[in-house]
Write a protein that holds these residues in place. Structure first.
Motif, PDB file in Angstrom:
ATOM      1  N   UNK A 138       6.486 -21.627 -17.240  1.00  0.00           N
ATOM      2  CA  UNK A 138       5.475 -22.280 -18.070  1.00  0.00           C
ATOM      3  C   UNK A 138       4.344 -22.838 -17.214  1.00  0.00           C
ATOM      4  N   UNK A 139       4.695 -23.455 -16.083  1.00  0.00           N
ATOM      5  CA  UNK A 139       3.680 -23.999 -15.184  1.00  0.00           C
ATOM      6  C   UNK A 139       2.783 -22.888 -14.662  1.00  0.00           C
ATOM      7  N   UNK A 140       3.383 -21.774 -14.271  1.00  0.00           N
ATOM      8  CA  UNK A 140       2.610 -20.649 -13.750  1.00  0.00           C
ATOM      9  C   UNK A 140       1.607 -20.156 -14.788  1.00  0.00           C
ATOM     10  N   UNK A 141       2.073 -20.016 -16.018  1.00  0.00           N
ATOM     11  CA  UNK A 141       1.210 -19.514 -17.085  1.00  0.00           C
ATOM     12  C   UNK A 141       0.087 -20.498 -17.404  1.00  0.00           C
ATOM     13  N   UNK A 142       0.430 -21.784 -17.497  1.00  0.00           N
ATOM     14  CA  UNK A 142      -0.574 -22.800 -17.825  1.00  0.00           C
ATOM     15  C   UNK A 142      -1.641 -22.897 -16.734  1.00  0.00           C
ATOM     16  N   UNK A 143      -1.196 -22.883 -15.469  1.00  0.00           N
ATOM     17  CA  UNK A 143      -2.157 -23.005 -14.378  1.00  0.00           C
ATOM     18  C   UNK A 143      -3.041 -21.766 -14.299  1.00  0.00           C
ATOM     19  N   UNK A 144      -2.466 -20.604 -14.516  1.00  0.00           N
ATOM     20  CA  UNK A 144      -3.251 -19.379 -14.455  1.00  0.00           C
ATOM     21  C   UNK A 144      -4.337 -19.374 -15.534  1.00  0.00           C
ATOM     22  N   UNK A 145      -3.957 -19.770 -16.740  1.00  0.00           N
ATOM     23  CA  UNK A 145      -4.915 -19.783 -17.847  1.00  0.00           C
ATOM     24  C   UNK A 145      -6.010 -20.834 -17.618  1.00  0.00           C
ATOM     25  N   UNK A 146      -5.603 -22.022 -17.140  1.00  0.00           N
ATOM     26  CA  UNK A 146      -6.572 -23.104 -16.915  1.00  0.00           C
ATOM     27  C   UNK A 146      -7.508 -22.767 -15.760  1.00  0.00           C
ATOM     28  N   UNK A 147      -6.960 -22.188 -14.699  1.00  0.00           N
ATOM     29  CA  UNK A 147      -7.782 -21.829 -13.538  1.00  0.00           C
ATOM     30  C   UNK A 147      -8.824 -20.796 -13.916  1.00  0.00           C
ATOM     31  N   UNK A 148      -8.441 -19.858 -14.762  1.00  0.00           N
ATOM     32  CA  UNK A 148      -9.356 -18.788 -15.171  1.00  0.00           C
ATOM     33  C   UNK A 148     -10.579 -19.361 -15.875  1.00  0.00           C
ATOM     34  N   UNK A 149     -10.370 -20.413 -16.671  1.00  0.00           N
ATOM     35  CA  UNK A 149     -11.480 -21.045 -17.375  1.00  0.00           C
ATOM     36  C   UNK A 149     -12.474 -21.680 -16.399  1.00  0.00           C
ATOM     37  N   UNK A 150     -11.973 -22.049 -15.205  1.00  0.00           N
ATOM     38  CA  UNK A 150     -12.829 -22.681 -14.184  1.00  0.00           C
ATOM     39  C   UNK A 150     -13.297 -21.676 -13.135  1.00  0.00           C
ATOM     40  N   UNK A 151     -13.128 -20.395 -13.438  1.00  0.00           N
ATOM     41  CA  UNK A 151     -13.528 -19.332 -12.513  1.00  0.00           C
ATOM     42  C   UNK A 151     -12.747 -19.395 -11.194  1.00  0.00           C
ATOM     43  N   UNK A 152     -11.485 -19.799 -11.298  1.00  0.00           N
ATOM     44  CA  UNK A 152     -10.571 -19.852 -10.163  1.00  0.00           C
ATOM     45  C   UNK A 152      -9.448 -18.848 -10.389  1.00  0.00           C
ATOM     46  N   UNK A 153      -8.829 -18.383  -9.303  1.00  0.00           N
ATOM     47  CA  UNK A 153      -7.731 -17.420  -9.412  1.00  0.00           C
ATOM     48  C   UNK A 153      -6.433 -18.029  -8.896  1.00  0.00           C
ATOM     49  N   UNK A 154      -5.367 -17.898  -9.688  1.00  0.00           N
ATOM     50  CA  UNK A 154      -4.038 -18.240  -9.191  1.00  0.00           C
ATOM     51  C   UNK A 154      -3.511 -17.003  -8.474  1.00  0.00           C
ATOM     52  N   UNK A 155      -3.475 -17.064  -7.160  1.00  0.00           N
ATOM     53  CA  UNK A 155      -3.110 -15.905  -6.364  1.00  0.00           C
ATOM     54  C   UNK A 155      -1.601 -15.687  -6.288  1.00  0.00           C
ATOM     55  N   UNK A 156      -0.840 -16.779  -6.352  1.00  0.00           N
ATOM     56  CA  UNK A 156       0.619 -16.657  -6.288  1.00  0.00           C
ATOM     57  C   UNK A 156       1.244 -18.002  -6.618  1.00  0.00           C
ATOM     58  N   UNK A 157       2.505 -17.958  -6.984  1.00  0.00           N
ATOM     59  CA  UNK A 157       3.346 -19.151  -7.107  1.00  0.00           C
ATOM     60  C   UNK A 157       4.612 -18.817  -6.328  1.00  0.00           C
ATOM     61  N   UNK A 158       4.855 -19.563  -5.261  1.00  0.00           N
ATOM     62  CA  UNK A 158       5.963 -19.254  -4.356  1.00  0.00           C
ATOM     63  C   UNK A 158       6.985 -20.381  -4.390  1.00  0.00           C
ATOM     64  N   UNK A 159       8.245 -20.001  -4.590  1.00  0.00           N
ATOM     65  CA  UNK A 159       9.364 -20.941  -4.587  1.00  0.00           C
ATOM     66  C   UNK A 159      10.094 -20.780  -3.258  1.00  0.00           C
TER      67      UNK A 159
END
Length: 232
Positions: free
Chosen positions: A194-215
């Motif tokens: 859920x965090x990955x999806x929320x951050x990806x969607x929010x970042x896109x609105x700010x013209x930012x890219x979520x490049x990865x989420x690493x555990x």
């Protein structure tokens, strides 16, 4: 009654310090290196024998040794006082920092393994979860790494606004999200997804890219990008 044979009474070629001076540090075993750190043993064990027992207690795993606290070392092993425990922990921390120091020489983060190696020393031995972000420019060069939050043994909170604010303030174009699993289980939870999806969607609105989420857990990691799961 058997009397302990001290290291000074060993053949010179078997003494850790002399062996290192003669053959080089690579010739020493982990136990011999640890024996040099602690300097002396106890009434029944030489420094090498005590070091061997300490390593045996952690299945000869230096990463596991690095997770022991001063209290665990002093209470669990006769002959290890506070000063020796501090020396052991300090030496292992230096080793972690040496590994981390290799990464800034690289021009950019080119893979999930590059990113993992950079953040692993910060997250590998923690008994609790922490959430960090790695902020990148358009050439995938590291601008800054920032801790966002710290939680308990099972989870940590994530403030999307704090992440986006940090990225915008640093003029970043890309974000790599990191957190650790102290349990050793690398499988992402539903909350991680859920965090990955929320951050990806929010970042896109700010013209930012979520490049990865690493555990991260111990010497392993899980990459959402490598698994093709950034499009959740």
């Amino acid at each position: 009654m058997n009397k302990k044979l001290s290291i000074k009474s060993w053949a010179e070629e078997d003494r850790p310090r002399e062996k290192m001076l003669r053959k080089g540090v690579a010739a020493l075993s982990d136990a011999e290196l640890l024996a040099i750190l602690i300097g002396s043993g106890n009434a029944t064990e030489s420094a090498v024998e005590l070091a061997q027992r300490i390593l045996h207690a952690v299945d000869n795993n230096l990463n596991a040794l690095g997770k022991l606290s001063i209290k665990e070392l002093t209470s669990g092993f006769k002959g290890i006082g506070e000063a020796k425990a501090v020396s052991i922990i300090a030496a292992l921390e230096l080793g972690k920092r040496r590994n981390a120091a290799d990464i800034p020489q690289r021009d950019s983060i080119r893979s999930s393994n590059d990113a993992f190696r950079l953040m692993h020393p910060l997250l590998c031995d923690l008994p609790h979860e922490e959430l960090w972000v790695l902020l990148m420019n358009r050439a995938n060069k590291v601008i800054e790494k920032i801790k966002i939050s710290q939680g308990g043994t099972g989870e940590t909170s994530a403030d999307i606004l704090l992440i986006l604010k940090a990225a915008i303030t640093s003029l970043a174009s890309g974000i790599i999200l990191f957190h650790n699993h102290p349990s050793g289980n690398l499988a992402p939870s539903a909350q991680d997804d859920q965090l990955t999806q929320r951050l990806q969607q929010s970042a896109k609105l700010m013209n930012l890219s979520l490049l990865d989420h690493i555990i991260i857990s111990d010497n392993q990691y899980y990459s959402y990008a490598d698994e093709g799961r950034l499009g959740l």
